[in-house]
Design an enzyme around this catalytic site. Structure first.
Site, PDB file in Angstrom:
ATOM      1  N   PRO A 140       0.563  -1.034  -0.359  1.00  0.00           N
ATOM      2  CA  PRO A 140      -0.029  -0.007   0.414  1.00  0.00           C
ATOM      3  C   PRO A 140       0.816   1.268   0.030  1.00  0.00           C
ATOM      4  CG  PRO A 140      -0.638  -1.731   1.217  1.00  0.00           C
ATOM      5  CD  PRO A 140       0.301  -2.458   1.342  1.00  0.00           C
ATOM      6  N   GLY A 169      -6.767   3.013   1.223  1.00  0.00           N
ATOM      7  CA  GLY A 169      -5.916   2.471   1.539  1.00  0.00           C
ATOM      8  C   GLY A 169      -4.869   2.757   1.010  1.00  0.00           C
ATOM      9  N   CYS A 170      -4.650   2.903  -0.032  1.00  0.00           N
ATOM     10  CA  CYS A 170      -2.757   3.681  -0.938  1.00  0.00           C
ATOM     11  C   CYS A 170      -2.241   5.348  -0.407  1.00  0.00           C
ATOM     12  CB  CYS A 170      -2.624   3.357  -1.743  1.00  0.00           C
ATOM     13  SG  CYS A 170      -2.319   1.735  -1.914  1.00  0.00           S
ATOM     14  N   VAL A 171      -3.201   5.675  -0.222  1.00  0.00           N
ATOM     15  CA  VAL A 171      -3.070   7.097   0.184  1.00  0.00           C
ATOM     16  C   VAL A 171      -3.107   7.486   1.816  1.00  0.00           C
ATOM     17  CG1 VAL A 171      -4.327   9.419   0.275  1.00  0.00           C
ATOM     18  CG2 VAL A 171      -4.388   8.570  -2.116  1.00  0.00           C
ATOM     19  N   THR A 174       0.464   5.492   2.477  1.00  0.00           N
ATOM     20  CA  THR A 174       1.230   6.804   2.138  1.00  0.00           C
ATOM     21  C   THR A 174       1.681   8.300   3.212  1.00  0.00           C
ATOM     22  OG1 THR A 174       1.459   6.052   0.362  1.00  0.00           O
ATOM     23  CG2 THR A 174       2.660   7.887   0.816  1.00  0.00           C
TER      24      THR A 174
END
Length: 227
Positions: A140, A169-171, A174
């Site tokens: 992710p 998820g990935c936002v 990060t």
């Protein structure tokens, strides 16, 4: 017993309403911008952006990519780094790990293969391959097992702008990793997307309360134009 903490709240507000209430709090302290930012554009690949082609794609703000192109161009013009990530896996999906074990269909995560249409960036993204950093990631966070951390150190970045999908998820992953590494972290609202507004706004709320400044994209535009 005197209660000074909070028992879990349950009310009838939607995730969007809670987000709007949180954002309306003028007393909320911000991390703010530092001296130099980087734009980290997470997973603007066809698998997640082309709702006309793929079941796995989603759209929140139809101008999302337009906003991302604008702030990326402004950052580039000011000599500030722009990074793009996308996801792909080996033919045997051996590098997807446990994340790739829940399903095994043509639409499954681990079946995004290198060089495929699903792996390719959306053609609407204005990527300058001469100067932008481009990373393929497998998990992710854009920081996990990519050169991103050392790239930001080399460029003396102190502020990270996170755009992309999915918000939940990935936002989010990060942004949490960005804060954990000591960066002022900003998530422009219109530049993020998710499949359901409940996930989208619940995670924007959590990011705003804990890990990032959730701001209108115009705040990033104004800061860059003022440099």
């Amino acid at each position: 017993m005197t209660i000074v903490g909070t028992r879990m709240i349950r009310d009838d507000r939607t995730a969007r309403q809670i987000f709007e209430d949180v954002m309306a709090n003028p007393a909320r302290t911000k991390f703010g911008f530092g001296e130099k930012l980087a734009i980290v554009n997470v997973d603007f690949q066809n698998a997640y952006t082309r709702i006309d082609e793929f079941k796995t794609a989603y759209e929140t703000d139809p101008r999302q990519i337009e906003h991302v192109n604008r702030i990326s161009a402004l950052a580039r013009a000011k000599g500030m780094p722009v990074i793009w990530t996308h996801v792909a896996y080996a033919e045997d999906a051996g590098d997807a790990g446990v994340w790739g074990t829940r399903t095994n269909t043509p639409d499954s995560l681990q079946n995004i293969k290198y060089g495929s249409r699903r792996h390719a960036f959306d053609e609407r993204c204005e990527i300058d391959t001469a100067v932008d950093a481009i990373y393929t990631k497998r998990m992710p966070s854009a920081f996990f097992e990519t050169p991103l951390a050392s790239y930001l150190v080399w460029h003396k970045v102190d502020t990270v702008i996170v755009t992309g999908g999915s918000t939940s998820g990935c936002v989010r992953a990060t942004a949490v990793d960005s804060l954990s590494r000591g960066y002022r972290t900003i998530v422009p609202i219109e530049t993020c997307a998710d499949k359901h507004e409940s996930y989208h706004f619940a995670n924007l709320t959590d990011l705003q309360l804990k890990y990032a400044d959730v701001e209108p994209v115009q705040a990033v535009v104004d800061w860059l134009e003022g440099r």
